[in-house]
Design a protein around this motif. Structure first.
Motif, PDB file in Angstrom:
ATOM      1  N   SER A 163      19.513   5.892  -5.664  1.00  0.00           N
ATOM      2  CA  SER A 163      19.951   7.011  -4.831  1.00  0.00           C
ATOM      3  C   SER A 163      19.895   6.690  -3.351  1.00  0.00           C
ATOM      4  N   GLY A 164      19.164   5.641  -2.967  1.00  0.00           N
ATOM      5  CA  GLY A 164      19.017   5.292  -1.566  1.00  0.00           C
ATOM      6  C   GLY A 164      17.698   5.714  -0.963  1.00  0.00           C
ATOM      7  N   LEU A 165      16.860   6.447  -1.714  1.00  0.00           N
ATOM      8  CA  LEU A 165      15.549   6.860  -1.226  1.00  0.00           C
ATOM      9  C   LEU A 165      14.503   6.374  -2.235  1.00  0.00           C
ATOM     10  N   TYR A 166      13.559   5.524  -1.762  1.00  0.00           N
ATOM     11  CA  TYR A 166      12.637   4.847  -2.673  1.00  0.00           C
ATOM     12  C   TYR A 166      11.228   4.878  -2.091  1.00  0.00           C
ATOM     13  N   TRP A 167      10.242   4.735  -3.049  1.00  0.00           N
ATOM     14  CA  TRP A 167       8.877   4.473  -2.620  1.00  0.00           C
ATOM     15  C   TRP A 167       8.277   3.421  -3.533  1.00  0.00           C
ATOM     16  N   GLN A 168       7.278   2.728  -3.010  1.00  0.00           N
ATOM     17  CA  GLN A 168       6.620   1.655  -3.776  1.00  0.00           C
ATOM     18  C   GLN A 168       5.168   1.596  -3.341  1.00  0.00           C
ATOM     19  N   LEU A 169       4.246   1.478  -4.338  1.00  0.00           N
ATOM     20  CA  LEU A 169       2.789   1.440  -4.093  1.00  0.00           C
ATOM     21  C   LEU A 169       2.229   0.219  -4.779  1.00  0.00           C
ATOM     22  N   GLU A 170       1.481  -0.590  -4.005  1.00  0.00           N
ATOM     23  CA  GLU A 170       0.948  -1.855  -4.523  1.00  0.00           C
ATOM     24  C   GLU A 170      -0.552  -1.921  -4.262  1.00  0.00           C
ATOM     25  N   ASP A 171      -1.319  -2.258  -5.347  1.00  0.00           N
ATOM     26  CA  ASP A 171      -2.766  -2.489  -5.229  1.00  0.00           C
ATOM     27  C   ASP A 171      -2.969  -3.990  -5.164  1.00  0.00           C
ATOM     28  N   GLN A 172      -3.464  -4.481  -4.016  1.00  0.00           N
ATOM     29  CA  GLN A 172      -3.599  -5.917  -3.823  1.00  0.00           C
ATOM     30  C   GLN A 172      -4.917  -6.465  -4.371  1.00  0.00           C
ATOM     31  N   VAL A 173      -5.878  -5.568  -4.744  1.00  0.00           N
ATOM     32  CA  VAL A 173      -7.151  -6.045  -5.345  1.00  0.00           C
ATOM     33  C   VAL A 173      -6.968  -6.205  -6.845  1.00  0.00           C
ATOM     34  N   ARG A 174      -6.526  -5.156  -7.500  1.00  0.00           N
ATOM     35  CA  ARG A 174      -6.154  -5.250  -8.900  1.00  0.00           C
ATOM     36  C   ARG A 174      -4.630  -5.148  -8.958  1.00  0.00           C
ATOM     37  N   PRO A 175      -3.974  -6.258  -9.070  1.00  0.00           N
ATOM     38  CA  PRO A 175      -2.515  -6.266  -8.940  1.00  0.00           C
ATOM     39  C   PRO A 175      -1.866  -5.193  -9.794  1.00  0.00           C
ATOM     40  N   THR A 176      -1.391  -4.180  -9.085  1.00  0.00           N
ATOM     41  CA  THR A 176      -0.698  -3.066  -9.725  1.00  0.00           C
ATOM     42  C   THR A 176       0.486  -2.696  -8.830  1.00  0.00           C
ATOM     43  N   LEU A 177       1.595  -2.420  -9.445  1.00  0.00           N
ATOM     44  CA  LEU A 177       2.793  -2.072  -8.680  1.00  0.00           C
ATOM     45  C   LEU A 177       3.386  -0.801  -9.262  1.00  0.00           C
ATOM     46  N   LEU A 178       3.382   0.243  -8.455  1.00  0.00           N
ATOM     47  CA  LEU A 178       3.999   1.508  -8.843  1.00  0.00           C
ATOM     48  C   LEU A 178       5.272   1.707  -8.005  1.00  0.00           C
ATOM     49  N   ARG A 179       6.320   2.245  -8.658  1.00  0.00           N
ATOM     50  CA  ARG A 179       7.599   2.426  -7.964  1.00  0.00           C
ATOM     51  C   ARG A 179       8.210   3.781  -8.323  1.00  0.00           C
ATOM     52  N   SER A 180       9.085   4.236  -7.447  1.00  0.00           N
ATOM     53  CA  SER A 180       9.830   5.455  -7.771  1.00  0.00           C
ATOM     54  C   SER A 180      10.872   5.130  -8.825  1.00  0.00           C
ATOM     55  N   ARG A 181      11.283   6.174  -9.559  1.00  0.00           N
ATOM     56  CA  ARG A 181      12.299   5.971 -10.595  1.00  0.00           C
ATOM     57  C   ARG A 181      13.633   5.541  -9.981  1.00  0.00           C
ATOM     58  N   SER A 182      13.836   5.906  -8.711  1.00  0.00           N
ATOM     59  CA  SER A 182      15.107   5.575  -8.078  1.00  0.00           C
ATOM     60  C   SER A 182      15.293   4.075  -7.892  1.00  0.00           C
ATOM     61  N   LEU A 183      14.159   3.290  -7.853  1.00  0.00           N
ATOM     62  CA  LEU A 183      14.285   1.839  -7.731  1.00  0.00           C
ATOM     63  C   LEU A 183      14.777   1.191  -9.020  1.00  0.00           C
ATOM     64  N   TRP A 184      14.622   1.919 -10.100  1.00  0.00           N
ATOM     65  CA  TRP A 184      15.015   1.413 -11.417  1.00  0.00           C
ATOM     66  C   TRP A 184      14.239   0.137 -11.717  1.00  0.00           C
ATOM     67  N   ASP A 185      14.883  -0.986 -11.860  1.00  0.00           N
ATOM     68  CA  ASP A 185      14.147  -2.214 -12.154  1.00  0.00           C
ATOM     69  C   ASP A 185      14.023  -3.121 -10.946  1.00  0.00           C
ATOM     70  N   ALA A 186      14.337  -2.606  -9.768  1.00  0.00           N
ATOM     71  CA  ALA A 186      14.256  -3.423  -8.558  1.00  0.00           C
ATOM     72  C   ALA A 186      12.903  -3.256  -7.893  1.00  0.00           C
ATOM     73  N   VAL A 187      12.572  -4.171  -6.990  1.00  0.00           N
ATOM     74  CA  VAL A 187      11.314  -4.160  -6.256  1.00  0.00           C
ATOM     75  C   VAL A 187      11.641  -4.341  -4.771  1.00  0.00           C
ATOM     76  N   LEU A 188      10.925  -3.586  -3.958  1.00  0.00           N
ATOM     77  CA  LEU A 188      11.085  -3.763  -2.512  1.00  0.00           C
ATOM     78  C   LEU A 188      10.400  -5.054  -2.104  1.00  0.00           C
ATOM     79  N   ASP A 189      11.168  -5.996  -1.575  1.00  0.00           N
ATOM     80  CA  ASP A 189      10.631  -7.309  -1.190  1.00  0.00           C
ATOM     81  C   ASP A 189      10.052  -7.211   0.219  1.00  0.00           C
ATOM     82  N   LEU A 190       8.792  -6.741   0.277  1.00  0.00           N
ATOM     83  CA  LEU A 190       8.151  -6.561   1.579  1.00  0.00           C
ATOM     84  C   LEU A 190       7.730  -7.914   2.141  1.00  0.00           C
TER      85      LEU A 190
END
Length: 497
Positions: free
Chosen positions: A80-107
């Motif tokens: 949709s063009g509006l996304y969020w992404q949450l990453e835990d760098q201690v215990r590698p965990t990656l949460l994403r909005s459904r709008s990202l589908w299978d993509a990842v924000l390459d920070l």
């Protein structure tokens, strides 16, 4: 308005300047609006970051989770063009909005101080260009500290679309502003150049004989020009006065010599040499005709130039019709003469001659018909034409004056007339179609010179009365038609109808 016009140049410069200024203003306003929208987007993304971080929880297995549904439905719509992404760098965990589908924000792999906001322009899913706002925080889960990195991104196409919509909305107002500025520039140019128009009208009034000098109440930038023109006119007047004085001296000197020559002819005739005396008389008469003609031409041209600014070469061919140069403006009554009064005076003088006393003078003239011709020259012009008509008329001379864009004076006689093939030759110096009549053939030639000097015209044709019709085409003073005078026999003064 031509390309060489000052008004054209100033308006062109104003149009280019206004166009450039409006272009810069349009680009600047659009960029400013885009920057404003981007700041608002950054604020909204930061609020979303705070909302996400405020509702992060720890799952029973120690991992972080975020189960709060966000209000904006675009987070649930794929790509949709509006996304969020949450990453835990201690215990590698990656949460994403459904709008990202299978993509990842390459920070970018940069080190963020805790709580600091970073803004990135990143490539997103489906070729989108994203404006990404990220923040790194320390999150305490029980006795363990977690380092979380949360990012929210928006497709920059929405900002571009808002910028384009703003540009479309602001364009009509810029065009309207440009029209108002061009109108203001036109008024400014017109007001600024008005003194030059005043100078032009002043010079025209001088040429028309209404005034003698330009006024001096012009703006500072134009006053020197007016002063120079007045100085030039003063020098011209002085030159004309010197020419008059020189002409008078020349006339006096030449006529004195001609008197001496005539006296010598008389003495030779008395001494018994009639042939030699006749030759001297003929020579004296020829010289007198030439001197009189040239003196009249010099006097007429000098006075006409002082009155109207018309000189040789300013009008059309001499004696063929109205001047082909610029139309002369009206002269004041004090600078010219009145046709009705002058015609009455000339006709009364001719009525006292042996030939004129037996003629019927039929005058049809407005009660007041001023023309921009000096009284002496108008008397000379009308006198020559009327005298020619009286010399050839059998019993009637008609004079009709018509006022309009030009003042037409038609003089007709009921004499024998002139063959059509000779009409074009009338007015040539010394031309006499009948040697039996008295005169030197100068009258119509002098009339030609006077008409030429004043930008007037003279034409010859066959008259309705049977004789010659002479039409004088004079410049007018004012166009209104006046009450007319109609008489079959001219009284002492014109009678008003």
């Amino acid at each position: 308005m031509t390309r060489r016009s000052l008004r054209f140049r100033l308006l062109l410069a104003a149009a280019l300047s206004i166009g450039l200024a409006l272009l810069v203003a349009g680009v600047g306003l659009t960029a400013l609006f885009e920057r404003h929208v981007q700041r608002r987007v950054e604020v909204a993304l930061d609020n979303t970051l705070g909302l996400i971080l405020g509702h992060v929880e720890t799952a029973p297995d120690g991992r972080i989770r975020f189960d709060l549904p966000l209000a904006d439905p675009r987070f649930q719509t794929p790509l949709s063009g509006l996304y969020w992404q949450l990453e835990d760098q201690v215990r590698p965990t990656l949460l994403r909005s459904r709008s990202l589908w299978d993509a990842v924000l390459d920070l970018p792999a940069d080190v963020l101080p805790d709580g600091t906001l970073h803004l990135h322009l990143l490539a997103g899913p489906a070729g989108q260009s994203l404006l990404v706002l990220e923040r790194a925080v320390i999150y305490r889960a029980g006795s363990e500290d977690r380092r979380l990195r949360v990012a929210v991104g928006l497709d920059r196409r929405e900002i571009a679309e808002a910028r384009a919509a703003f540009a479309v909305d602001v364009l009509p107002y810029l065009v309207l502003l440009g029209a108002v500025l061009m109108l203001a520039a036109w008024v400014q140019v017109r007001v600024g150049l008005a003194p030059l128009d005043a100078v032009r009208l002043g010079v025209r009034a001088i040429r028309a004989g209404q005034v003698r000098r330009l006024p001096t109440d012009y703006p500072d930038e134009v006053r020197p020009l007016a002063e120079e023109v007045n100085t030039l006119l003063e020098a011209q007047d002085q030159a004309i006065e010197r020419a008059r004085a020189w002409t008078a001296d020349l006339a006096h000197g030449l006529k004195t010599l001609l008197v001496v020559l005539a006296a010598d002819a008389q003495r030779l005739r008395a001494a018994g040499h009639p042939e030699l005396a006749e030759d001297l008389d003929t020579l004296a008469q020829t010289m007198r005709r030439r001197v009189d003609r040239e003196l009249i031409r010099a006097r007429v041209r000098a006075r006409a130039g002082a009155l109207t600014g018309i000189g040789p070469g300013n009008g059309g061919e001499p004696g063929t019709g109205p001047a082909s140069g610029p139309t002369r403006g009206p002269a004041g009554a004090e600078a010219g003469a009145d046709l009705a009064v002058t015609l009455a005076r000339v006709i009364r003088a001719l009525e006292r001659t042996p030939k004129g006393s037996h003629l019927d003078w039929d005058l049809d003239c407005p009660a007041a018909a001023p023309v921009p011709v000096l009284l002496e020259d108008l008397t000379e012009l009308l006198g020559n034409c009327l005298e020619n008509a009286s010399n050839w008329a059998a019993g009637r001379v008609g004079i009709r004056v018509t006022l309009g864009e030009r003042v037409l004076v038609q003089i007709e006689d009921d004499g024998p007339g002139v063959p059509d093939e000779w009409l074009a030759d009338l007015g040539q110096r010394g031309l006499r179609l009948d040697e039996r009549t008295p005169g030197f053939g100068l009258g119509l030639a002098i009339a030609h010179d006077i008409c030429d000097a004043y930008g007037a015209g003279i034409r010859f044709a066959r008259a309705a009365l049977g004789g010659l019709a002479v039409t004088l085409d004079l410049p007018p003073v004012r166009p209104p038609v006046r009450p007319r005078v109609r008489t079959s026999r001219l009284p002492r003064r014109p009678r008003l109808d």
